[in-house]
Design an enzyme around this catalytic site. Structure first.
Site, PDB file in Angstrom:
ATOM      1  N   ALA A   9       0.827  -1.211   0.000  1.00  0.00           N
ATOM      2  CA  ALA A   9       0.000   0.000   0.000  1.00  0.00           C
ATOM      3  C   ALA A   9       0.858   1.256   0.000  1.00  0.00           C
ATOM      4  O   ALA A   9       0.504   2.273   0.571  1.00  0.00           O
ATOM      5  CB  ALA A   9      -0.909  -0.003   1.235  1.00  0.00           C
ATOM      6  N   GLY A  11       2.157   2.800  -2.839  1.00  0.00           N
ATOM      7  CA  GLY A  11       2.124   3.584  -4.078  1.00  0.00           C
ATOM      8  C   GLY A  11       1.376   4.900  -3.915  1.00  0.00           C
ATOM      9  O   GLY A  11       0.542   5.072  -3.018  1.00  0.00           O
ATOM     10  N   ARG A  15      -2.493   8.672 -10.818  1.00  0.00           N
ATOM     11  CA  ARG A  15      -3.638   8.830 -11.720  1.00  0.00           C
ATOM     12  C   ARG A  15      -4.977   9.030 -10.998  1.00  0.00           C
ATOM     13  O   ARG A  15      -5.994   9.291 -11.625  1.00  0.00           O
ATOM     14  CB  ARG A  15      -3.719   7.624 -12.667  1.00  0.00           C
ATOM     15  CG  ARG A  15      -2.740   7.754 -13.829  1.00  0.00           C
ATOM     16  CD  ARG A  15      -2.679   6.503 -14.651  1.00  0.00           C
ATOM     17  NE  ARG A  15      -2.019   5.422 -13.913  1.00  0.00           N
ATOM     18  CZ  ARG A  15      -2.049   4.143 -14.271  1.00  0.00           C
ATOM     19  NH1 ARG A  15      -2.732   3.769 -15.314  1.00  0.00           N
ATOM     20  NH2 ARG A  15      -1.419   3.230 -13.556  1.00  0.00           N
ATOM     21  N   LYS A  22      -3.762   6.563  -2.609  1.00  0.00           N
ATOM     22  CA  LYS A  22      -4.735   5.785  -3.394  1.00  0.00           C
ATOM     23  C   LYS A  22      -5.545   4.799  -2.552  1.00  0.00           C
ATOM     24  O   LYS A  22      -6.771   4.721  -2.689  1.00  0.00           O
ATOM     25  CB  LYS A  22      -4.009   5.024  -4.509  1.00  0.00           C
ATOM     26  CG  LYS A  22      -4.939   4.112  -5.282  1.00  0.00           C
ATOM     27  CD  LYS A  22      -4.441   3.739  -6.644  1.00  0.00           C
ATOM     28  CE  LYS A  22      -3.421   2.651  -6.635  1.00  0.00           C
ATOM     29  NZ  LYS A  22      -3.184   2.103  -7.981  1.00  0.00           N
ATOM     30  N   GLY A  80       9.625  -0.767  -6.458  1.00  0.00           N
ATOM     31  CA  GLY A  80       9.040  -1.934  -7.113  1.00  0.00           C
ATOM     32  C   GLY A  80       8.356  -2.858  -6.123  1.00  0.00           C
ATOM     33  O   GLY A  80       8.582  -2.793  -4.912  1.00  0.00           O
ATOM     34  N   ASP A 105      -4.989  -1.804  -3.291  1.00  0.00           N
ATOM     35  CA  ASP A 105      -5.872  -1.242  -4.314  1.00  0.00           C
ATOM     36  C   ASP A 105      -6.606  -2.326  -5.096  1.00  0.00           C
ATOM     37  O   ASP A 105      -7.101  -2.097  -6.184  1.00  0.00           O
ATOM     38  CB  ASP A 105      -5.072  -0.354  -5.285  1.00  0.00           C
ATOM     39  CG  ASP A 105      -3.944  -1.123  -5.965  1.00  0.00           C
ATOM     40  OD1 ASP A 105      -3.776  -2.322  -5.693  1.00  0.00           O
ATOM     41  OD2 ASP A 105      -3.214  -0.494  -6.767  1.00  0.00           O
ATOM     42  N   ASN A 368     -31.692  19.880  22.021  1.00  0.00           N
ATOM     43  CA  ASN A 368     -30.649  19.184  22.785  1.00  0.00           C
ATOM     44  C   ASN A 368     -29.352  19.959  22.899  1.00  0.00           C
ATOM     45  O   ASN A 368     -28.499  19.605  23.695  1.00  0.00           O
ATOM     46  CB  ASN A 368     -30.346  17.829  22.125  1.00  0.00           C
ATOM     47  CG  ASN A 368     -29.896  17.980  20.681  1.00  0.00           C
ATOM     48  OD1 ASN A 368     -30.306  18.913  19.996  1.00  0.00           O
ATOM     49  ND2 ASN A 368     -29.064  17.077  20.221  1.00  0.00           N
TER      50      ASN A 368
HETATM   51  C1  UD1 Z   1       1.933  -5.620 -11.030  1.00  0.00           C
HETATM   52  C2  UD1 Z   1       2.674  -6.878 -11.511  1.00  0.00           C
HETATM   53  C3  UD1 Z   1       2.039  -7.370 -12.795  1.00  0.00           C
HETATM   54  C4  UD1 Z   1       0.551  -7.614 -12.584  1.00  0.00           C
HETATM   55  C5  UD1 Z   1      -0.120  -6.372 -12.057  1.00  0.00           C
HETATM   56  C6  UD1 Z   1      -1.560  -6.638 -11.687  1.00  0.00           C
HETATM   57  C7  UD1 Z   1       4.981  -6.613 -10.741  1.00  0.00           C
HETATM   58  C8  UD1 Z   1       6.360  -6.284 -11.139  1.00  0.00           C
HETATM   59  N1  UD1 Z   1       4.061  -6.540 -11.714  1.00  0.00           N
HETATM   60  O1  UD1 Z   1       2.164  -4.634 -12.016  1.00  0.00           O
HETATM   61  O2  UD1 Z   1       2.673  -8.573 -13.213  1.00  0.00           O
HETATM   62  O3  UD1 Z   1      -0.044  -8.036 -13.808  1.00  0.00           O
HETATM   63  O4  UD1 Z   1       0.564  -5.917 -10.849  1.00  0.00           O
HETATM   64  O5  UD1 Z   1      -2.197  -5.454 -11.349  1.00  0.00           O
HETATM   65  O6  UD1 Z   1       4.719  -6.936  -9.605  1.00  0.00           O
HETATM   66  N2  UD1 Z   1       3.650  -0.978  -4.741  1.00  0.00           N
HETATM   67  C9  UD1 Z   1       4.293  -0.645  -3.590  1.00  0.00           C
HETATM   68  N3  UD1 Z   1       5.598  -0.305  -3.655  1.00  0.00           N
HETATM   69  C10 UD1 Z   1       6.301  -0.281  -4.799  1.00  0.00           C
HETATM   70  C11 UD1 Z   1       5.627  -0.630  -5.989  1.00  0.00           C
HETATM   71  C12 UD1 Z   1       4.298  -0.982  -5.927  1.00  0.00           C
HETATM   72  O7  UD1 Z   1       3.696  -0.654  -2.509  1.00  0.00           O
HETATM   73  O8  UD1 Z   1       7.495   0.033  -4.766  1.00  0.00           O
HETATM   74  C13 UD1 Z   1       2.218  -1.333  -4.675  1.00  0.00           C
HETATM   75  C14 UD1 Z   1       1.416  -0.247  -5.373  1.00  0.00           C
HETATM   76  O9  UD1 Z   1       0.913   0.657  -4.424  1.00  0.00           O
HETATM   77  C15 UD1 Z   1       0.318  -1.015  -6.040  1.00  0.00           C
HETATM   78  C16 UD1 Z   1       0.850  -2.428  -6.208  1.00  0.00           C
HETATM   79  O10 UD1 Z   1       2.001  -2.523  -5.398  1.00  0.00           O
HETATM   80  O11 UD1 Z   1      -0.805  -1.107  -5.234  1.00  0.00           O
HETATM   81  C17 UD1 Z   1       1.144  -2.792  -7.649  1.00  0.00           C
HETATM   82  O12 UD1 Z   1       2.195  -1.981  -8.107  1.00  0.00           O
HETATM   83  P1  UD1 Z   1       2.293  -1.458  -9.590  1.00  0.00           P
HETATM   84  O13 UD1 Z   1       3.578  -0.763  -9.738  1.00  0.00           O
HETATM   85  O14 UD1 Z   1       1.051  -0.710  -9.939  1.00  0.00           O
HETATM   86  O15 UD1 Z   1       2.334  -2.826 -10.373  1.00  0.00           O
HETATM   87  P2  UD1 Z   1       1.782  -3.081 -11.798  1.00  0.00           P
HETATM   88  O16 UD1 Z   1       2.560  -2.298 -12.783  1.00  0.00           O
HETATM   89  O17 UD1 Z   1       0.321  -2.958 -11.799  1.00  0.00           O
END
Ligand code: UD1
Length: 447
Positions: A9, A11, A15, A22, A80, A105, A368
């Protein structure tokens, strides 16, 4: 087998176009984070770790509001999903059992799906939740060989052949906690995004002889929220699922699409809900009640056989006993309405306790609030409060007592007494006619 949840959680959710992190955007009155926590809670986890980053203070407060025992792991830089999971290392020190990675999310994962993932752990070291995407777009692709998941390839890094795979990664994963933490500690960020991908642990695990497999779920379950359009869509999905569940459980609705529920609304069977009713959070309605059109309920309890509305407002702390009635344009807050009692028209009842079979006349108000303090009103069984009575709290009206219409009640009324608190009427014979005649004559003269 003990279970730990790791909920990502951190991120920002750029958007969402919002100052709010978020995962704190709400669906059905609860932050998305709460939905993810509730989904995970169905497994009765022994430990829950929320990885927070953007808006960590607010995210921490929301997590602790749900459960003060939740451990927060800070991810100060979002490098990541693999890096995010690695931040749970300290929180999981000494924990033995499986860990499930969920997302703040992604609010719709079902208990059955999580249980199926835990069960599949008997067949593989890592279980990944996949889905067949109608539009695979930019999801990671699950590259399988029979039941074995060989690797996950992110869209950005995929070959054309890999991009043609429609089995996609939801991101939800389950593995032995210590194995998971070891695997994410050794990830590299040598990829198109320069991120530490959680998804890379599958190929890394294979190198050390560990296996992975896929459990598939419906795409609707993995719906993630990226912007306000998908948030609104998620709200719509929640509402339609909740309506279907309640109807299947015996609640009657004539126009279900016009009725809105909170995440925690509970309604008993044979209760009728007319069109255009809104349930905010914290509402329980027992069996056989009727909620008439255009009513708004929040933080209240409606007992069996009670009737609410049309156009009624029940605010937090409203407690309606069996067969009580709160009718049109009446508001009740922090007040109990006893069995069979009626507040049928245009009244405000706040900070009050009404006994049984009380009748509150139209336009009655419990006054009241003195501008600084709130005060209490109590009304005994079978009391009859005349229309347009102002009850200046703190005040009590005894059992079987009566207040005359239009009274301003400033003193306690004993049991069985009649209280009259208004100025006495005087009639001036013929004066109305004389006045009107004089005025009309004046108008006729053009003055
Ligand atoms: C990720 C997956 C992808 C999958 C998709 C489904 C990876 C590398 N990719 O991509 O294979 O199809 O989810 O929705 O895992 N977050 C953190 N810290 C970070 C990065 C992310 O807490 O450093 C959290 C974000 O808040 C988010 C979630 O992890 O809620 C997913 O991260 P995001 O970078 O959006 O991954 P996707 O590109 O969607």
């Amino acid at each position: 087998m003990a279970v730990a949840l790791i909920i990502l959680a951190a991120g920002k959710g750029t958007r969402m176009q919002s100052d709010l992190p978020k995962v704190l955007h709400e669906i059905a009155g609860a932050p998305m984070l709460t939905h993810a926590l509730r989904a995970g809670a169905t497994l009765e986890p022994d430990k829950t770790v929320v990885v927070a980053g953007h808006g960590a203070d607010l995210v921490t407060a929301a997590a602790h509001d749900y459960d003060p025992d939740i451990t927060i792991a800070l991810q100060t830089e979002q490098l990541g999903t693999g890096h995010a999971v690695a931040q749970a290392r300290d929180a999981l020190k000494g924990f033995t059992g499986d860990a499930i990675v969920l997302y703040g999310d992604t609010p719709f994962i079902r208990e059955e799906t999580l249980t199926a993932m835990l069960d599949a752990r008997s067949k593989a070291d890592i279980v990944v939740l996949g889905f067949v995407a109608a539009d695979p777009a930019r999801y990671g692709r699950l590259i399988t060989n029979g039941d074995t998941l060989e690797k996950i390839v992110e869209f950005k890094d995929a070959t054309d052949q890999e991009k043609s795979v429609i089995l996609c990664n939801s991101g939800v994963m389950c593995a032995d906690a210590a194995t998971l933490i070891d695997l994410v500690a050794n990830l590299s960020n040598d990829n198109a995004a320069g991120e530490y991908y959680l998804t890379d642990i599958i190929a890394e695990a294979a190198k050390i002889g560990k296996t992975a497999t896929v459990v598939a779920c419906d795409e609707a379950e993995t719906l993630g929220v990226d912007n306000r359009v998908s948030l609104a869509r998620a709200e719509g999905i929640f509402q339609s699922q909740k309506r279907d569940t309640l109807i299947a459980d015996g609640v009657q609705m004539f126009a279900p699409d016009t009725v809105f529920f909170a995440y925690d609304t509970e309604i008993g069977r044979d209760t009728v809900i007319e069109p255009h009713v809104v349930f905010a959070k914290g509402v329980t309605v027992e069996s056989g009640a009727t909620i008439k059109a255009f009513s708004h309920l929040e933080g209240c309890h409606v007992a069996r056989g009670a009737t609410v509305g049309p156009y009624a407002r029940l605010r937090p702390g409203a407690e309606l006993a069996e067969n009580a009635k709160v009718g049109n344009f009446s508001e009740v807050k922090n007040a109990t309405i006893g069995e069979g009692s009626k507040v049928n028209h245009l009244s405000y009842i706040g900070d009050a306790a009404l006994g049984k079979n009380v009748n509150i006349g139209a336009g009655t108000i419990t006054c009241n609030y003195d501008g600084v303090f709130k005060h209490h009103t109590s009304i005994g069984d079978n009391a009859f409060v005349g229309s347009n009575t102002m009850l200046i709290a703190p005040v009590s009206v005894g059992a079987d007592a009566l207040t005359a219409s239009g009274s301003v009640i400033t003193e306690n009324v004993p049991d069985q007494a009649l209280a009259i608190g208004r100025s006495r009427q005087t009639n001036k014979p013929k004066l109305a006619k004389r006045l009107m005649d004089a005025l009309r004559a004046k108008k006729a003269k053009g003055k």
